[in-house]
Motif scaffolding. Structure first.
Motif, PDB file in Angstrom:
ATOM      1  N   UNK A  93      -2.900  60.242  25.426  1.00 25.49           N
ATOM      2  CA  UNK A  93      -3.955  59.218  25.441  1.00 25.49           C
ATOM      3  C   UNK A  93      -4.188  58.664  24.031  1.00 25.49           C
ATOM      4  N   UNK A  94      -4.096  59.537  23.023  1.00 24.63           N
ATOM      5  CA  UNK A  94      -4.210  59.052  21.636  1.00 24.63           C
ATOM      6  C   UNK A  94      -3.121  58.019  21.338  1.00 24.63           C
ATOM      7  N   UNK A  95      -1.902  58.348  21.748  1.00 20.22           N
ATOM      8  CA  UNK A  95      -0.771  57.446  21.501  1.00 20.22           C
ATOM      9  C   UNK A  95      -0.979  56.130  22.263  1.00 20.22           C
ATOM     10  N   UNK A  96      -1.354  56.253  23.526  1.00 21.56           N
ATOM     11  CA  UNK A  96      -1.591  55.049  24.330  1.00 21.56           C
ATOM     12  C   UNK A  96      -2.664  54.172  23.684  1.00 21.56           C
ATOM     13  N   UNK A  97      -3.748  54.829  23.238  1.00 19.53           N
ATOM     14  CA  UNK A  97      -4.850  54.058  22.652  1.00 19.53           C
ATOM     15  C   UNK A  97      -4.386  53.270  21.428  1.00 19.53           C
ATOM     16  N   UNK A  98      -3.578  53.920  20.593  1.00 16.58           N
ATOM     17  CA  UNK A  98      -3.060  53.214  19.406  1.00 16.58           C
ATOM     18  C   UNK A  98      -2.214  52.012  19.810  1.00 16.58           C
ATOM     19  N   UNK A  99      -1.331  52.222  20.780  1.00 16.33           N
ATOM     20  CA  UNK A  99      -0.438  51.126  21.198  1.00 16.33           C
ATOM     21  C   UNK A  99      -1.261  49.991  21.822  1.00 16.33           C
ATOM     22  N   UNK A 100      -2.224  50.354  22.669  1.00 16.78           N
ATOM     23  CA  UNK A 100      -3.033  49.345  23.362  1.00 16.78           C
ATOM     24  C   UNK A 100      -3.792  48.498  22.344  1.00 16.78           C
ATOM     25  N   UNK A 101      -4.387  49.167  21.342  1.00 15.33           N
ATOM     26  CA  UNK A 101      -5.172  48.434  20.354  1.00 15.33           C
ATOM     27  C   UNK A 101      -4.293  47.584  19.455  1.00 15.33           C
ATOM     28  N   UNK A 102      -3.213  48.169  18.967  1.00 12.51           N
ATOM     29  CA  UNK A 102      -2.350  47.444  18.037  1.00 12.51           C
ATOM     30  C   UNK A 102      -1.742  46.191  18.650  1.00 12.51           C
ATOM     31  N   UNK A 103      -1.463  46.261  19.949  1.00 17.68           N
ATOM     32  CA  UNK A 103      -0.803  45.124  20.597  1.00 17.68           C
ATOM     33  C   UNK A 103      -1.761  44.357  21.503  1.00 17.68           C
ATOM     34  N   UNK A 104      -3.045  44.684  21.394  1.00 18.07           N
ATOM     35  CA  UNK A 104      -4.081  44.011  22.192  1.00 18.07           C
ATOM     36  C   UNK A 104      -3.680  43.899  23.663  1.00 18.07           C
ATOM     37  N   UNK A 105      -3.221  45.019  24.221  1.00 15.27           N
ATOM     38  CA  UNK A 105      -2.751  44.990  25.610  1.00 15.27           C
ATOM     39  C   UNK A 105      -3.948  45.031  26.555  1.00 15.27           C
ATOM     40  N   UNK A 106      -3.867  44.290  27.644  1.00 16.31           N
ATOM     41  CA  UNK A 106      -4.944  44.324  28.625  1.00 16.31           C
ATOM     42  C   UNK A 106      -4.458  44.965  29.929  1.00 16.31           C
ATOM     43  N   UNK A 107      -3.659  44.241  30.697  1.00 13.20           N
ATOM     44  CA  UNK A 107      -3.261  44.775  32.008  1.00 13.20           C
ATOM     45  C   UNK A 107      -1.957  45.565  31.886  1.00 13.20           C
ATOM     46  N   UNK A 108      -1.977  46.640  31.112  1.00 12.17           N
ATOM     47  CA  UNK A 108      -0.737  47.392  30.827  1.00 12.17           C
ATOM     48  C   UNK A 108      -0.426  48.426  31.897  1.00 12.17           C
ATOM     49  N   UNK A 109      -1.460  48.964  32.526  1.00  7.02           N
ATOM     50  CA  UNK A 109      -1.309  50.012  33.553  1.00  7.02           C
ATOM     51  C   UNK A 109      -0.437  51.166  33.070  1.00  7.02           C
ATOM     52  N   UNK A 110      -0.578  51.569  31.810  1.00  9.46           N
ATOM     53  CA  UNK A 110       0.167  52.740  31.328  1.00  9.46           C
ATOM     54  C   UNK A 110      -0.179  53.924  32.222  1.00  9.46           C
ATOM     55  N   UNK A 111       0.833  54.718  32.497  1.00  2.58           N
ATOM     56  CA  UNK A 111       0.683  55.804  33.470  1.00  2.58           C
ATOM     57  C   UNK A 111       0.740  57.182  32.821  1.00  2.58           C
ATOM     58  N   UNK A 112       0.009  58.126  33.415  1.00  2.00           N
ATOM     59  CA  UNK A 112       0.187  59.551  33.129  1.00  2.00           C
ATOM     60  C   UNK A 112       0.752  60.180  34.401  1.00  2.00           C
ATOM     61  N   UNK A 113       1.808  60.983  34.242  1.00  2.00           N
ATOM     62  CA  UNK A 113       2.516  61.549  35.391  1.00  2.00           C
ATOM     63  C   UNK A 113       2.196  63.029  35.574  1.00  2.00           C
ATOM     64  N   UNK A 114       1.854  63.405  36.765  1.00  2.00           N
ATOM     65  CA  UNK A 114       1.631  64.790  37.242  1.00  2.00           C
ATOM     66  C   UNK A 114       0.207  65.295  36.966  1.00  2.00           C
ATOM     67  N   UNK A 115      -0.229  65.282  35.682  1.00  2.00           N
ATOM     68  CA  UNK A 115      -1.648  65.515  35.358  1.00  2.00           C
ATOM     69  C   UNK A 115      -2.178  66.863  35.835  1.00  2.00           C
ATOM     70  N   UNK A 116      -1.355  67.926  35.756  1.00  2.00           N
ATOM     71  CA  UNK A 116      -1.738  69.237  36.277  1.00  2.00           C
ATOM     72  C   UNK A 116      -3.079  69.738  35.768  1.00  2.00           C
ATOM     73  N   UNK A 117      -3.218  69.839  34.445  1.00  2.00           N
ATOM     74  CA  UNK A 117      -4.435  70.435  33.864  1.00  2.00           C
ATOM     75  C   UNK A 117      -5.345  69.374  33.268  1.00  2.00           C
ATOM     76  N   UNK A 118      -5.243  68.157  33.765  1.00  2.00           N
ATOM     77  CA  UNK A 118      -6.088  67.066  33.245  1.00  2.00           C
ATOM     78  C   UNK A 118      -7.544  67.330  33.635  1.00  2.00           C
TER      79      UNK A 118
END
Ligand SMILES: [Zn+2]
Length: 531
Positions: free
Chosen positions: A349-374
């Motif tokens: 999520x830290x990595x995603x947040x950096x990418x989203x902010x740096x590239x001003x992404x809006x409808x990116x729908x970045x995914x997390x897969x499996x999420x066992x212990x989320x």
């Protein structure tokens, strides 16, 4: 030419309680829903097809691996999965028999799982050499995150003590740097199974088609592939051109450090790339998911070779993941990151947040897969970033007791794959079977998210059950949205393709146990029956 389909129709999506009587299809797309009489008046030349049963949108597998599954579940590979062979004695007998029958040809087996097939030995190179001698033998772990090989298999694959570890993966080595016969994570596993994959190429056209036909019979009309090999694109194009492709395909390219994907294009509604797969950590079943809490010290974790208070590490640091993922995201691609442990998830999520902010992404729908212990807080953080989640709830079915009793205890293991928390945080969450890892049974998948009960009847001590409406959405409209395909599939509504299934019971009204047993009577893709 218009066709009117009639039956007991559950169009789902917005209004899950709605029942329709008929819908009209023209050129593969639904043009209207309504009463049979109304539609017949509006379309006097239409042909009418009476569907025998309950009708609902085709199911969508948002995280599959049809290409690899078609090989791993084929006659080229010995099937030792726990769903096929429940115990250690059976696994060992199957391996011995396969080696004896091989005539010295390489043997590949898939499905080893020491947590479910209790009593399996540590499959090191000496043990495998003793079992198979000069016959190359590779045993792939059921998770796909590790593989075990003997000396002959290492030689056949060109892997030796001098072979460097690929990024994000490694070969087991002893104190003298000699190979221990284990490959960990995708890039290393792929090297050791390379001879089998090369041999499989010639069989792929028929293997892949028959696997996709099997998915269609199971009610799946759109399947994604999270480890697609683009060399197969001409094969899919050819099947489609011949009218033989029984499902829609959405694919993710496997990320490679330093690589970028081709620019994102419009693509076909039948077959197109939607994103890029990345990895943060590994598999709970082999001890390498990155958690904030330790594995329990139990007989089972000792047998896995884990020290007391073992905490798994991610395959990539946040900086490495950022370096791998950012070029793809900058090219407009959706990212889908494998992440199980809460530390791996936080870091992703830290990595995603950096990418989203740096590239001003809006409808990116970045995914997390499996999420066992989320955790619930992480589901909320993800939702606030516009990150979406696909949960492997079927882990509960097979590994629920293992999670609670052997690996993580009631607090962390009991809340595994907390789909209810995902929906509570506002996610359009989805469920999946992860290719060959558990059988593609979407209705059983939905049921387990609702009951959080294992196949032996243990009710998980933590986590939140989902409602039926949420469960159905997870493998229809939500999955369509996650695959950037909500304008094409996921519900029975005007403008969408007529991808639908006929089942033997009302998926909205039956009890969860009955939902799990739903039988698919017919599958239609764009108004044409395919299974
Ligand atoms: Zn996967």
């Amino acid at each position: 030419m218009t066709t009117i389909f009639t039956g007991q129709i559950r169009p789902l999506a917005a209004d899950a309680e709605e029942i329709a009587e008929a819908f009209a299809v023209d050129d593969g797309r639904i043009i209207a829903l309504g009463s049979a009489a109304e539609l017949a008046t509006q379309h006097p030349d239409a042909e009418t097809v009476v569907l025998d049963g309950w009708v609902m949108p085709g199911l969508i597998e948002p995280h599959g691996h049809p290409a690899y599954s078609s090989i791993l579940l084929s006659h080229l590979v010995v099937d030792i999965r726990p769903v096929t062979i429940p115990d250690a004695d059976g696994v060992l007998a199957a391996l011995k028999q396969a080696v004896a029958a091989s005539g010295g040809e390489a043997v590949f087996a898939n499905g080893w799982d020491a947590l479910l097939q209790r009593g399996l030995p540590d499959p090191d190179i000496a043990w495998l050499d003793a079992l198979a001698g000069d016959t190359p033998l590779v045993v792939i772990h059921n998770s796909g995150h590790s593989a075990y090989f003997n000396t002959a298999a290492a030689q056949a694959a060109g892997v030796g003590a001098a072979t460097p570890d690929p990024p994000g993966a490694h070969f087991g080595r002893d104190d003298t740097a000699a190979l221990t016969g284990a490959a960990f994570e995708e890039a290393a596993v792929e090297q050791i199974v390379a001879p089998m994959l090369a041999n499989a190429q010639q069989h792929l056209p028929e293997l892949l088609l028959s696997h996709l036909e099997d998915l269609a019979r199971r009610g799946i009309t759109t399947v994604s592939d999270l480890s697609w090999n683009a060399e197969l694109n001409p094969l899919i194009d050819a099947l489609h051109a011949q009218g033989r492709l029984p499902v829609r395909l959405r694919w993710y390219e496997m990320s490679r450090p330093g690589a970028t994907a081709a620019p994102r294009g419009a693509g076909s509604p039948v077959f197109r790339q939607v994103g890029v797969k990345t990895w943060s950590d590994g598999s709970p079943w082999i001890g390498n998911i990155a958690t904030s809490f330790p594995y329990l010290d139990t007989e089972a974790t000792r047998a896995l070779g884990l020290e007391p208070d073992h905490i798994g590490e991610a395959n990539y640091t946040a900086d490495e993941l950022l370096a791998i993922a950012e070029p793809y995201a900058a090219g407009g691609w959706q990212l889908a990151c494998h992440a199980h442990g809460d530390r791996a998830i936080e870091s992703t999520l830290d990595v995603y947040e950096q990418i989203i902010k740096r590239h001003s992404l809006t409808d990116h729908r970045f995914r997390l897969e499996h999420c066992g212990a989320m955790t619930p807080a992480q589901f909320e953080r993800a939702a606030s970033l516009g990150v979406t989640v696909s949960l492997f709830v079927d882990h509960i079915t097979y590994w629920g007791e293992v999670l609670v009793d052997d690996l993580f205890g009631p607090q962390h293991g009991g809340a595994w794959a907390d789909a209810g928390a995902a929906f509570a945080a506002g996610h359009r969450a989805t469920f999946h079977n992860d290719g060959w890892v558990t059988p593609n049974e979407p209705f059983r998948n939905m049921a387990v998210a609702e009951t959080r009960t294992t196949r032996s009847g243990l009710r998980m001590p933590g986590g939140t059950p989902v409602t039926r409406v949420q469960a159905l959405a997870a493998q229809t409209t939500n999955a369509a949205w996650q695959l950037f395909s909500q304008h094409e599939v996921g519900a029975l509504a005007p403008g969408l393709f007529a991808d639908f299934i006929v089942v033997d019971r009302d998926p909205v009204a039956v009890a969860a146990a009955e939902l799990a047993e739903t039988e698919v009577r017919a599958t239609y893709l764009a108004g044409t029956r395919v299974a």
